[in-house]
Design a protein around this motif. Structure first.
Motif, PDB file in Angstrom:
ATOM      1  N   ASP A   2       0.802  -1.060   0.039  1.00 30.70           N
ATOM      2  CA  ASP A   2       0.048   0.132  -0.016  1.00 30.70           C
ATOM      3  C   ASP A   2       0.958   1.191   0.083  1.00 30.70           C
ATOM      4  OD1 ASP A   2      -2.435  -1.150  -0.085  1.00 30.70           O
ATOM      5  OD2 ASP A   2      -2.704  -1.298   1.898  1.00 30.70           O
ATOM      6  N   ILE A   3       2.020   1.207   0.916  1.00 31.47           N
ATOM      7  CA  ILE A   3       2.863   2.417   0.933  1.00 31.47           C
ATOM      8  C   ILE A   3       3.374   2.634  -0.460  1.00 31.47           C
ATOM      9  CG2 ILE A   3       4.926   3.170   1.895  1.00 31.47           C
ATOM     10  CD1 ILE A   3       4.379   1.889   4.577  1.00 31.47           C
ATOM     11  N   LEU A   4       3.956   1.296  -1.237  1.00 25.85           N
ATOM     12  CA  LEU A   4       4.459   1.854  -2.615  1.00 25.85           C
ATOM     13  C   LEU A   4       3.574   2.054  -3.523  1.00 25.85           C
ATOM     14  CD1 LEU A   4       6.908  -1.392  -2.416  1.00 25.85           C
ATOM     15  CD2 LEU A   4       7.491   0.880  -1.997  1.00 25.85           C
ATOM     16  N   ASP A   5       2.334   1.712  -3.094  1.00 26.71           N
ATOM     17  CA  ASP A   5       1.245   2.106  -4.328  1.00 26.71           C
ATOM     18  C   ASP A   5       0.579   3.336  -3.740  1.00 26.71           C
ATOM     19  OD1 ASP A   5      -0.061   0.920  -6.448  1.00 26.71           O
ATOM     20  OD2 ASP A   5      -1.717   0.310  -5.452  1.00 26.71           O
ATOM     21  N   MET A   6       1.053   4.231  -3.125  1.00 22.33           N
ATOM     22  CA  MET A   6       0.394   5.343  -2.818  1.00 22.33           C
ATOM     23  C   MET A   6       0.195   6.224  -3.965  1.00 22.33           C
ATOM     24  SD  MET A   6       1.598   6.845   0.799  1.00 22.33           S
ATOM     25  CE  MET A   6       0.895   8.687   0.368  1.00 22.33           C
ATOM     26  N   ALA A   7       1.182   6.236  -4.940  1.00 26.23           N
ATOM     27  CA  ALA A   7       1.301   7.194  -6.174  1.00 26.23           C
ATOM     28  C   ALA A   7       0.064   6.831  -7.005  1.00 26.23           C
ATOM     29  CB  ALA A   7       2.623   6.876  -6.995  1.00 26.23           C
ATOM     30  N   LYS A   8      -0.171   5.452  -7.168  1.00 23.58           N
ATOM     31  CA  LYS A   8      -1.387   5.024  -7.956  1.00 23.58           C
ATOM     32  C   LYS A   8      -2.793   5.257  -7.162  1.00 23.58           C
ATOM     33  CE  LYS A   8       0.745   1.113 -10.318  1.00 23.58           C
ATOM     34  NZ  LYS A   8       2.043   1.561 -10.023  1.00 23.58           N
ATOM     35  N   ILE A   9      -2.666   5.317  -5.863  1.00 22.47           N
ATOM     36  CA  ILE A   9      -3.763   5.685  -5.299  1.00 22.47           C
ATOM     37  C   ILE A   9      -4.321   7.101  -5.354  1.00 22.47           C
ATOM     38  CG2 ILE A   9      -5.070   5.912  -2.799  1.00 22.47           C
ATOM     39  CD1 ILE A   9      -3.475   3.488  -1.967  1.00 22.47           C
ATOM     40  N   ASP A  10      -3.173   7.981  -5.396  1.00 28.96           N
ATOM     41  CA  ASP A  10      -3.362   9.535  -5.369  1.00 28.96           C
ATOM     42  C   ASP A  10      -3.745   9.830  -6.679  1.00 28.96           C
ATOM     43  OD1 ASP A  10      -2.907  10.072  -2.788  1.00 28.96           O
ATOM     44  OD2 ASP A  10      -0.720  10.190  -3.132  1.00 28.96           O
ATOM     45  N   SER A  11      -3.258   8.860  -7.686  1.00 27.56           N
ATOM     46  CA  SER A  11      -3.616   9.458  -9.055  1.00 27.56           C
ATOM     47  C   SER A  11      -4.717   8.764  -9.604  1.00 27.56           C
ATOM     48  CB  SER A  11      -2.370   8.976 -10.196  1.00 27.56           C
ATOM     49  OG  SER A  11      -2.322   7.426 -10.060  1.00 27.56           O
ATOM     50  N   GLY A  12      -5.596   8.198  -8.710  1.00 21.12           N
ATOM     51  CA  GLY A  12      -6.918   7.419  -9.246  1.00 21.12           C
ATOM     52  C   GLY A  12      -6.594   6.244  -9.839  1.00 21.12           C
ATOM     53  N   ARG A  13      -5.402   5.280 -10.052  1.00 20.90           N
ATOM     54  CA  ARG A  13      -5.149   4.355 -10.820  1.00 20.90           C
ATOM     55  C   ARG A  13      -5.260   3.050 -10.197  1.00 20.90           C
ATOM     56  NH1 ARG A  13      -0.676   4.363 -13.308  1.00 20.90           N
ATOM     57  NH2 ARG A  13       0.432   6.017 -12.142  1.00 20.90           N
ATOM     58  N   MET A  14      -5.624   3.068  -8.877  1.00 20.29           N
ATOM     59  CA  MET A  14      -5.526   2.121  -8.050  1.00 20.29           C
ATOM     60  C   MET A  14      -6.367   0.742  -8.473  1.00 20.29           C
ATOM     61  SD  MET A  14      -6.602   1.509  -3.972  1.00 20.29           S
ATOM     62  CE  MET A  14      -8.203   1.702  -4.348  1.00 20.29           C
ATOM     63  N   THR A  15      -5.998  -0.294  -8.602  1.00 17.81           N
ATOM     64  CA  THR A  15      -6.715  -1.663  -9.046  1.00 17.81           C
ATOM     65  C   THR A  15      -7.165  -2.515  -7.782  1.00 17.81           C
ATOM     66  OG1 THR A  15      -4.343  -2.838  -9.563  1.00 17.81           O
ATOM     67  CG2 THR A  15      -5.817  -1.486 -11.298  1.00 17.81           C
ATOM     68  N   LEU A  16      -8.040  -3.355  -7.863  1.00 16.23           N
ATOM     69  CA  LEU A  16      -8.466  -4.226  -7.137  1.00 16.23           C
ATOM     70  C   LEU A  16      -8.123  -5.652  -7.445  1.00 16.23           C
ATOM     71  CD1 LEU A  16     -11.769  -2.268  -5.575  1.00 16.23           C
ATOM     72  CD2 LEU A  16      -9.526  -2.203  -4.680  1.00 16.23           C
ATOM     73  N   ASN A  17      -7.684  -6.519  -6.563  1.00 11.99           N
ATOM     74  CA  ASN A  17      -7.621  -7.672  -6.658  1.00 11.99           C
ATOM     75  C   ASN A  17      -8.745  -8.612  -6.106  1.00 11.99           C
ATOM     76  OD1 ASN A  17      -6.586 -10.171  -7.495  1.00 11.99           O
ATOM     77  ND2 ASN A  17      -5.035 -10.283  -5.866  1.00 11.99           N
ATOM     78  N   MET A  18      -9.695  -8.917  -6.872  1.00 10.72           N
ATOM     79  CA  MET A  18     -10.942  -9.737  -6.212  1.00 10.72           C
ATOM     80  C   MET A  18     -10.648 -11.134  -6.078  1.00 10.72           C
ATOM     81  SD  MET A  18     -12.720  -6.929  -6.183  1.00 10.72           S
ATOM     82  CE  MET A  18     -14.078  -7.692  -5.498  1.00 10.72           C
ATOM     83  N   GLU A  19     -10.954 -11.553  -4.901  1.00 11.14           N
ATOM     84  CA  GLU A  19     -10.824 -12.717  -4.423  1.00 11.14           C
ATOM     85  C   GLU A  19     -11.660 -13.211  -3.354  1.00 11.14           C
ATOM     86  OE1 GLU A  19      -7.027 -13.417  -2.837  1.00 11.14           O
ATOM     87  OE2 GLU A  19      -7.105 -11.883  -1.661  1.00 11.14           O
ATOM     88  N   GLN A  20     -11.836 -14.428  -3.138  1.00  9.76           N
ATOM     89  CA  GLN A  20     -12.778 -14.934  -2.125  1.00  9.76           C
ATOM     90  C   GLN A  20     -12.226 -14.702  -0.807  1.00  9.76           C
ATOM     91  OE1 GLN A  20     -14.634 -18.690  -2.190  1.00  9.76           O
ATOM     92  NE2 GLN A  20     -14.738 -19.093  -0.210  1.00  9.76           N
ATOM     93  N   VAL A  21     -12.997 -14.047   0.073  1.00  5.19           N
ATOM     94  CA  VAL A  21     -12.542 -13.721   1.637  1.00  5.19           C
ATOM     95  C   VAL A  21     -13.471 -14.088   2.553  1.00  5.19           C
ATOM     96  CG1 VAL A  21     -11.742 -11.522   2.937  1.00  5.19           C
ATOM     97  CG2 VAL A  21     -11.320 -11.619   0.506  1.00  5.19           C
ATOM     98  N   SER A  22     -12.836 -14.830   3.749  1.00  2.76           N
ATOM     99  CA  SER A  22     -13.728 -15.069   4.830  1.00  2.76           C
ATOM    100  C   SER A  22     -13.844 -13.868   5.852  1.00  2.76           C
ATOM    101  CB  SER A  22     -13.287 -16.278   5.676  1.00  2.76           C
ATOM    102  OG  SER A  22     -13.825 -16.629   6.721  1.00  2.76           O
ATOM    103  N   LEU A  23     -14.729 -13.255   5.836  1.00  2.00           N
ATOM    104  CA  LEU A  23     -14.938 -12.277   7.235  1.00  2.00           C
ATOM    105  C   LEU A  23     -14.313 -12.780   8.482  1.00  2.00           C
ATOM    106  CD1 LEU A  23     -18.007 -10.438   6.212  1.00  2.00           C
ATOM    107  CD2 LEU A  23     -15.793  -9.731   5.583  1.00  2.00           C
ATOM    108  N   ARG A  24     -14.576 -13.915   8.722  1.00  3.47           N
ATOM    109  CA  ARG A  24     -14.329 -14.414  10.019  1.00  3.47           C
ATOM    110  C   ARG A  24     -12.872 -14.455  10.175  1.00  3.47           C
ATOM    111  NH1 ARG A  24     -12.097 -19.262  10.960  1.00  3.47           N
ATOM    112  NH2 ARG A  24     -13.161 -19.953   8.874  1.00  3.47           N
TER     113      ARG A  24
END
Length: 856
Positions: free
Chosen positions: A397-419
């Motif tokens: 996330d820290i290394l990806d801050m530039a992408k976050i600030d420029s609006g180019r952040m991508t999401l890696n969708m996967e199955q997640v257990s909330l528990r």
């Protein structure tokens, strides 16, 4: 009569003398007046011309100083480019009020020479001239245009050597401001009437730009227009000669309307331009017209006017200079604050990293001191793995801050257990909560869907950022409450709306600061928070992630009362078949000081087929146990909270044991470390522990050990079954230049039965494969950054070989370069897949099985 005539003769002579003297005085006065008027007019014109030339020279010098400052700023950014990334350069450029910033790439086509860092792509009007100055190591100011054909002033500065931005290499930086910058820079002079209009021309007379009020020229060539005027040829020749010699030149000029003007020409530093400033003789002519009445009064009046004008101009100039110095000081302070914010971010970033790092270091120390206890070792390694994953996600996330600030952040969708997410979150923060002796409660209410599809790293980052802030700004002994519940999603039945609430009774925030809480590098300047470490980017990152997930986040806070943060996310339900969770309907009693948690636990148990009573009063629990012990509805299982105000769960459990006997099951529940619960429960005749949060699956698998036929039941993911991978005898090349990474890969992957061959770089990898027999190797695990030949280049060479297995051999990238563009570049170079470091053995094994050719 004679006497009378003699008396009148002196009178006539006196009168005649008086008349003559008067006439002579009139003549002399008239001549002197006329002469003084002419001399006065000439003097005033001379003073006016000198004044306007001096003022014009000062304006040009001021503009030159401003442009020199701009050049120095670009030169400073060239040096900064050696240590700053692209986002930091953009921030630096904005702080210096540049509209554009580009990297000069000499080997690219003219239209792509300037790689954009800030703003759109720029194209210089004179690419060849820009190239020559860059190669000669000279600063330059030129004109260009952006993608919308807007006119831009280009300010370039070469670098002593190559610089790299965004993975691109160049030999200098080119900053840009709008062409209106000159007009804005001269706005004070224009408003004060010192300069009526301006134009920028080249040495050949071509007009580069002009103010709307510059009406002394028609057409694009000023010299040609000047030669076409009466007596303008000589002036044009002298002006051209002065420009060729790089000097200054001024001359009077009469407009088409007959107005007298003065034009000053001076060179613009670091460019081939010349600045033309047009001033009017209007105020001076007004003074000359008033000279007709009296040369004395006119002289004094003229002096007074000149003095007043000079004093006015001088006072105005002082005010403008002070205002400009103030603006420059504000710009310098803003740049220093931006630089200080960046430095503070880097220095304080250790706080955010230490959260999972403390878990890794602490669990490693515990594991070392318990090497002879397999159970403790297993728990420690499990927590080290969990904390390591969170640490890796945080670093990404820290290394990806530039992408976050420029609006180019991508999401890696996967199955997640909330528990699992909540359990891992509790595990990570337990140590911090324990060190500050804070009350930490986790509430799970009405959760029917535990498995969802989302980006697990981003979801963990949201939860961890919010909870870390709550712990950080809540004093010792404070209360922190985490609540997770769900509601129907407006997106339809395939989605569920999850609500996460983090509430504390910490220092709180002012209403003014809450409105800025999502801005980067912002912290409240208050003595209440000075001891709290932090970079001021956590909530900004959280807001970007929530927005990318299509959710919402709200913050409510009051100074001295506490803070409440609510996050709402609509997440897709995972397509998994849940096992039928049903427990025997044993009479059960839930004892917890929190009424909401009791009601939630009772409702969850009811969905599992168990009717449970509950109470928030330990004394009432003892009375209920005494009352029911000899009846048919006697409780067979007790769930007792460990920490309750005014009562210790251990002591309550002991008394319940004395009342109910040995045939009942007594379990402790807590959001604190399970190991601490086990230590506290030793020799207390307590049957077991269940860690909060109490999800449906947590209660089911936790109670099945004591109620069902399978005492070893564990929730999915708690103890993952080892998958069998049929990789024995498969030969794989590992292209890895780092000895330590090779040692780790060899140790981990050889356990799968793989026969591993090392290639120290991409060139050796290509040679090994090229010299082998077709089918000798089944796959290649390729590092990306290697000397002599990168992984990208090696993969392209292998795929291009003329042999039958070149297209079918499995090539898997195994690298720490794990951004989305890195993965896409791997696929573009012919690789089959990408696995990020640190090495995940299961992922690598799965990818090899999927892409390796079948055994013959």
């Amino acid at each position: 009569m004679e006497v009378v005539r003699m008396k009148h003769r002196p009178m006539r002579m006196l009168v005649c003398s008086l008349v003559g003297i008067a006439a002579l005085c009139v003549v002399v006065f008239s001549v002197v007046t006329e002469h003084m008027q002419e001399k006065g007019a000439e003097t005033i014109r001379y003073i006016g011309e000198s004044y306007m030339s001096s003022m014009s020279r000062q304006v040009t010098m001021h503009l030159g100083a401003t442009l020199d400052l701009r050049i120095d700023q670009v030169s400073d950014m060239v040096e900064e480019a050696r240590s700053l990334n692209a986002e930091q350069l953009r921030t630096s450029a904005r702080a210096r009020q540049f509209d554009y910033l580009a990297l000069y790439q000499p080997d690219m086509p003219p239209e792509k020479t300037l790689y954009p860092i800030l703003g759109s792509r720029l194209v210089p009007d004179d690419p060849e001239g820009l190239k020559n100055h860059m190669e000669a190591g000279e600063d330059r100011i030129d004109m260009g245009r952006d993608q919308l054909d807007g006119r831009i002033i280009l300010i370039s500065a070469p670098a002593s050597g190559e610089i790299t931005v965004d993975g691109r290499t160049g030999t200098g930086l080119v900053a840009g401001v709008w062409s209106s910058y000159i007009d804005e820079n001269l706005q004070h002079e224009l408003e004060a009437g010192m300069v009526e209009s301006w134009a920028v021309i080249r040495a050949d007379g071509g007009i580069v730009g002009r103010a709307p009020g510059f009406h002394v020229s028609e057409g694009p060539d000023f010299l040609a227009w000047l030669r076409g005027r009466e007596n303008g040829g000589d002036i044009a020749s002298e002006l051209q000669k002065a420009m060729e010699e790089g000097g200054e030149f001024s001359f009077p000029l009469t407009t088409e309307s007959g107005e007298a003007n003065h034009v000053y020409c001076g060179p613009v530093p670091a460019s081939s331009w010349y600045l033309l400033l047009n001033t009017s003789y209007g105020p001076v002519n007004s003074g000359i017209d008033g000279l007709g009445s009296s040369w004395t009064s006119t002289a004094f009046g003229g002096c007074a006017v000149i003095l007043i004008a000079l004093l006015t101009v001088f006072g105005w100039y002082i005010a403008v200079t002070r205002r400009q110095l103030h603006d420059l000081e504000e710009a310098r302070r803003a740049a220093e604050e931006a630089s200080q914010a960046k430095s503070q971010f880097l220095s304080n970033m250790s706080h955010d990293i230490r959260t999972p790092l403390n878990g890794i270091v602490g669990m490693t120390a515990i594991a070392r001191s318990n090497t002879d206890d397999p159970e403790v070792m297993t728990r420690c390694l499990s927590k080290i793995t969990s904390s390591s994953r969170h640490l890796l996600g945080l670093i990404n996330d820290i290394l990806d801050m530039a992408k976050i600030d420029s609006g180019r952040m991508t999401l890696n969708m996967e199955q997640v257990s909330l528990r699992e997410v909540m359990q891992e979150l509790v595990t990570i923060v337990q140590q911090q909560v324990k060190l500050k002796s804070q009350s930490f409660d986790v509430y799970i209410d009405n959760i029917s869907v535990e498995d969802v599809c989302c980006d697990s790293v981003r979801l963990n980052q949201i939860f961890l950022n919010l909870l870390s802030n709550a712990i950080k700004f809540t004093p010792e002994g404070g209360n922190i409450k985490v609540t997770l519940y769900e509601s129907p999603s407006p997106k339809g039945d395939g989605y569920i709306r999850s609500h996460l609430q983090v509430k504390d009774n910490g220092v709180g925030m002012s209403e003014e600061f809450v409105s800025h809480i999502f801005e980067s590098f912002v912290r409240e300047d208050s003595a209440r928070v000075h001891k709290a470490q932090g970079a001021g980017v956590g909530m900004a990152i959280t807001k970007h992630i929530v927005d990318a997930m299509g959710g919402a986040i709200r913050v409510k806070s009051q100074v001295g009362v506490g803070t409440e943060v609510d996050v709402i996310l609509d997440m897709e339900k995972a397509a998994v078949s849940e096992s039928d969770m049903h427990l025997p309907n044993w009479p059960m009693l839930v004892v917890d000081d929190d009424e909401s948690l009791c009601m939630s636990a009772a409702a969850t148990l009811k969905s599992l087929g168990v009717h449970a009573d509950w109470t928030t009063d330990p004394n009432e629990a003892l009375e209920m146990a005494e009352k029911q012990k000899n009846s048919s509805g006697a409780y067979r299982l007790y769930l007792v909270d460990w920490h309750m105000p005014g009562a210790d769960g251990i002591e309550v459990a002991k008394e319940l044991r004395e009342i109910a006997g040995d045939n009942v099951r007594i379990l402790l529940t807590s959001a604190y470390d399970k190991d601490d619960m086990e230590d506290a429960a030793k020799d207390c005749r307590i049957d077991g522990e269940i860690a909060k949060p109490l999800f449906k699956s947590t209660l089911y698998y936790g109670l099945m050990k004591y109620m069902g036929d399978s005492p070893e039941a564990e929730p999915p993911g708690e103890e993952e079954a080892e998958e069998e991978h049929d990789l024995a005898g498969r030969r794989v090349i590992i292209a890895e230049d780092n000895d330590l990474n090779w040692e780790i890969a060899e140790e981990l992957l050889s356990e799968l039965g793989l026969e591993l061959v090392r290639a120290e770089n991409g060139r050796v990898c290509v040679e090994l494969f090229g010299k082998s027999e077709p089918g000798e190797y089944d796959g290649v695990l390729m590092d990306l950054r290697m000397p002599e030949m990168t992984g990208y280049e090696a993969s392209s060479v292998i795929r291009a070989m003329d042999r039958p297995d070149a297209k079918t051999i499995a090539i898997i990238a195994m690298s720490a370069d794990a951004f989305a563009e890195d993965v896409q570049r791997c696929l573009d170079c012919g690789m089959n897949a990408h696995s990020a470091k640190p090495i995940d053995v299961k992922t690598v094994a799965m990818l090899l099985e999927r892409y390796m050719p079948e055994k013959k």
